[in-house]
Design a protein around this motif. Structure first.
Motif, short mmCIF file in Angstrom:
data_model
loop_
_atom_site.label_atom_id
_atom_site.label_comp_id
_atom_site.label_asym_id
_atom_site.label_seq_id
_atom_site.Cartn_x
_atom_site.Cartn_y
_atom_site.Cartn_z
N GLY A 244 11.48 14.95 -35.73
CA GLY A 244 11.00 15.41 -37.03
C GLY A 244 11.89 14.99 -38.19
N VAL A 245 12.83 14.07 -37.94
CA VAL A 245 13.76 13.63 -38.98
C VAL A 245 13.15 12.48 -39.78
CG1 VAL A 245 16.02 12.60 -39.44
CG2 VAL A 245 15.78 14.38 -37.70
N LEU A 246 13.20 12.61 -41.11
CA LEU A 246 12.73 11.58 -42.04
C LEU A 246 13.94 11.05 -42.78
CD1 LEU A 246 10.16 10.27 -43.35
CD2 LEU A 246 10.22 12.14 -45.00
N ARG A 247 14.21 9.73 -42.70
CA ARG A 247 15.40 9.21 -43.37
C ARG A 247 15.09 7.90 -44.09
NH1 ARG A 247 19.52 5.81 -39.78
NH2 ARG A 247 18.10 4.87 -38.26
N ASN A 248 15.86 7.68 -45.16
CA ASN A 248 15.71 6.51 -46.01
C ASN A 248 16.65 5.42 -45.52
OD1 ASN A 248 15.43 4.67 -48.06
ND2 ASN A 248 15.96 6.07 -49.73
N LEU A 249 16.09 4.27 -45.15
CA LEU A 249 16.90 3.15 -44.69
C LEU A 249 17.34 2.25 -45.84
CD1 LEU A 249 15.03 2.06 -41.43
CD2 LEU A 249 16.81 3.79 -41.75
N GLY A 250 16.91 2.56 -47.07
CA GLY A 250 17.41 1.85 -48.24
C GLY A 250 16.48 0.78 -48.76
#
Length: 695
Positions: free
Chosen positions: A190-196
């Motif tokens: 459920g983790v949402l992360r920005n790779l840039g």
């Protein structure tokens, strides 16, 4: 141009489809800004000052006549099991539809929480994921339970989730606008992360694909392919030079293949062994791409809508199941057929071996709904013509009827001449002539010349031609003025007539015998590019000698003009950047006489010696002549416009046609019938407007 006419011969006659009669006239009592009464109803001060106007100021200021235009246009599309899932555009909030692939029937619809549509869709773990705009949310739909979950927001208001893909392990990746980022969502955690950011200066990650090790981002407008290491997050461009704006991308068979500019690019995951395959001359880009189990690559070209099969380093035409349409997705099916989704709202099944195809029209299903309006014009015998996504609807309010005629794009501009209707389409730049009585269409040709978005259109009666302003695609600056000869069906294009600016608007000199057109510019061009000019300018263009006479910036440092009009030797204009700034400029001295601010921007019109501004926020003002401050005329019309709001005036009348919400509306705009209350006018979110207009 003759070659293009032959390629588009299918547009010669279009069968009209009827969407049903419009509603009987209703009294839509939209409220004034403070919530106290009908807009345009005279207040006490107005009534006291306007003796003799009681008759014409009585009754409602707004009368509605049913939905202005319907749409089933789609943006995002994916396939799960025996169903296709499509996302409607222009419906607020967005509608997700489920289509049974065996029967072609719409089996279920579900509303998302907010937004105008969703360009991106993918599947992971038996769930459907959708990315939306103009608030870039990520949603998950469970077909087993029918439930929808909003997983997060991955950018600012006015942003897009442009594309989604799923890696072999089920991880979901998204590409965004305007920050050009790649995001990752893990269904297991459920983790949402920005790779840039993929590439500095590139606002769009327009296409995305993933394999076991990398996620690949295709950017726009230049067209880099950036590979992110999925384990470490490290990234690098695998394009030695940009290939042109990305449109679609896939990772399969140890290769990365996609549509970039006017090429299909095929390269190894490290960028080596690149093969660049030119697309056919008739196409501008490749809309969608897929590969079958045996590794055969298929793609769809725009604007012809032709499906191509890759054969070595050539693209071989197979068929055109929906000619002249944009395409959102292309999928191989287990039975060997291809499934395609067209932007107009059509799904098609194609046998690539025999070329036979079948089509389903979503406009005939519950996917259809009220459409934000693109354009409007008055016709003959009381007809009102409305442009929507891939359609023009002819309303005859007196008879209570309407007729929807499909067209191959968005009619950004509509005008009438004699008993014909003329449309300038986005993104093809085709100019169409419509006979509204017969429902037949013929093409006058394509503007082309690196143009994409028609922005204004004026009819010059003396020469029986239309003047059309246009903007280039993203990443370009040079707009154009096009002269469209009705009788000869010939287009003459003057590109870069305002140096390094889009041509946003145009107006004809109203002095007798003067064949001068005034053109308004936008330094941002097609967007996603650094302007080279410090200020938006106005040029005077001699239509006889086809040359620029002079150029002036009414206000230094203001980047974008939206619209202009001319009345009695005075040019009136409204800016998009700075939004809502208006002015009146003497054409002889080229000095600004008056200026002020409106809550937002829109379009100007001249009627019965007065200048009106219809702007976002559902507002109409009078700005001239001789006014030091804009006079509010009408409020409470809502947000029914996709493009800057327009007015279609009845001849010699204080009534104009527009929209109230998403209903066709007749508006009383008599300057003597005005509410004096100015409270409660809230400017719209300019970031949202910017993103929608760039869509």
């Amino acid at each position: 141009m003759e070659r293009r006419r032959l390629l588009h011969a299918g547009a010669g006659l279009v069968a009209a489809s009827v969407v049903g009669p419009v509603l009987a006239p209703a009294t839509a009592q939209a409220r004034t800004a403070d919530g106290t009464g009908a807009p345009g109803a005279p207040g006490a001060e107005s009534r006291a000052a306007s003796t003799g106007t009681a008759g014409r100021c009585s009754g409602p200021a707004v009368s509605t006549y049913g939905i202005a235009t319907y749409t089933a246009a789609i943006v995002g599309m994916t396939v799960l099991g025996g169903h296709a899932y499509v996302v409607a555009r222009g419906q607020n909030p967005p509608l997700l539809g489920e289509i049974d692939l065996a029967s072609g029937k719409l089996t279920r619809t579900v509303r998302l929480s907010r937004g105008e549509g969703g360009w991106a869709a993918t599947v992971s773990g038996g769930q459907v994921y959708v990315g939306t705009y103009p608030v870039p949310d990520l949603y998950r739909f469970d077909p087993a339970t029918g439930s929808v979950a909003q997983l997060g927001t991955i950018g600012p208001s006015g942003g897009f989730v442009w594309c989604l893909t799923t890696a072999p392990d089920g991880t979901v990746y998204a590409g965004t606008y305007p920050r050009g980022e790649v995001w990752e969502y893990s269904p297991s955690t459920g983790v949402l992360r920005n790779l840039g950011i993929a590439m500095p200066g590139e606002q769009y990650v327009r296409a995305i694909a993933a394999d076991d090790r990398y996620v690949y981002a295709g950017t726009l407008p230049l067209g880099h392919i950036v590979a992110y290491d999925r384990a470490t997050g490290a990234k690098r461009s695998i394009t030695p030079t940009p290939y042109g704006g990305a449109a679609c991308l896939l990772a399969a068979g140890g290769r990365v293949v996609g549509g970039f500019g006017r090429s299909v690019v095929d390269l190894a995951p490290d960028g080596s062994d690149a093969r660049v395959i030119p697309i056919p001359a008739a196409e501008r880009l490749v809309d969608a791409i897929t590969s079958t189990g045996d590794g055969t690559v298929y793609c769809v070209g725009r604007p012809t809508g032709t499906v191509y099969r890759r054969d070595g380093d050539a693209l071989v035409p197979v068929a055109a199941p929906t000619p002249l349409d944009e395409h959102r997705a292309l999928f191989p099916l287990p039975d060997g057929r291809l499934l395609g989704g067209a932007g107009s709202g059509r799904l098609w099944w194609l046998d690539p071996a025999g070329g036979g195809s079948t089509t389903v029209e979503l406009i005939d299903t519950a996917m259809a709904g009220p459409d934000p309006v693109q354009s409007i014009t008055m016709g003959t015998r009381g007809a009102v013509h409305v442009g929507g996504h891939f359609s023009i609807t002819t309303h005859r309010p007196a008879q209570g009827t309407s007729r929807r005629i499909p067209v191959s794009g968005e009619p950004k501009q509509l005008r009438t001449a004699c008993d014909r209707v003329y449309a300038a389409l986005y993104p093809s730049t085709e100019v169409l002539e419509l006979d509204p009585d017969r429902g037949s269409i013929r093409s006058l040709g394509f503007i082309d010349n690196d143009q994409q978005r028609p922005t204004d259109m004026v009819y010059e009666r003396a020469t029986d031609q239309f003047l059309i302003a246009s903007a280039p695609p993203a990443g370009r600056l040079k707009g154009a003025l096009t002269l469209a000869d009705r009788a000869r069906r010939r287009l003459t294009v003057h590109q870069d007539v305002i140096t390094d600016q889009s041509v946003m608007s145009l107006a004809l000199d109203d002095r007798l015998g003067t064949r001068i057109a005034y053109l308004a510019g936008d330094t941002w061009g097609g967007g996603s590019v650094t302007p080279t000019r410090p200020s938006a300018t106005i040029v005077a263009f001699d239509l006889r000698r086809r040359k620029v006479l002079w150029e002036v910036a009414p206000f230094e440092g203001y980047a974008s003009l939206q619209h202009i009009e001319v009345l009695d030797g005075v040019l009136y204009g409204v800016y998009k950047r700075l939004a809502g700034m208006w002015f009146a400029m003497d054409l002889k001295t080229r000095t600004v006489l008056r200026s002020g601010r409106l809550p937002s921007y829109g379009e100007l019109t001249v009627q019965r010696g007065q200048v009106f501004a219809s702007v976002f926020g559902g507002l109409v003002y009078r700005i001239g002549p001789g006014l030091d401050e804009a006079q509010p005329i009408l409020s409470g019309l809502g947000d029914g416009w996709y493009t800057p709001p327009q007015l279609a005036w009845e001849p010699r009348s204080w009534h104009a046609w527009g929209v109230s919400g998403r209903e066709l509306a007749r508006l009383r705009l008599d300057p003597d019938c005005v509410s004096m209350n100015r409270a409660g006018v809230n400017p719209p979110d300019e970031a949202v407007l910017e993103s929608l207009l760039a869509n």
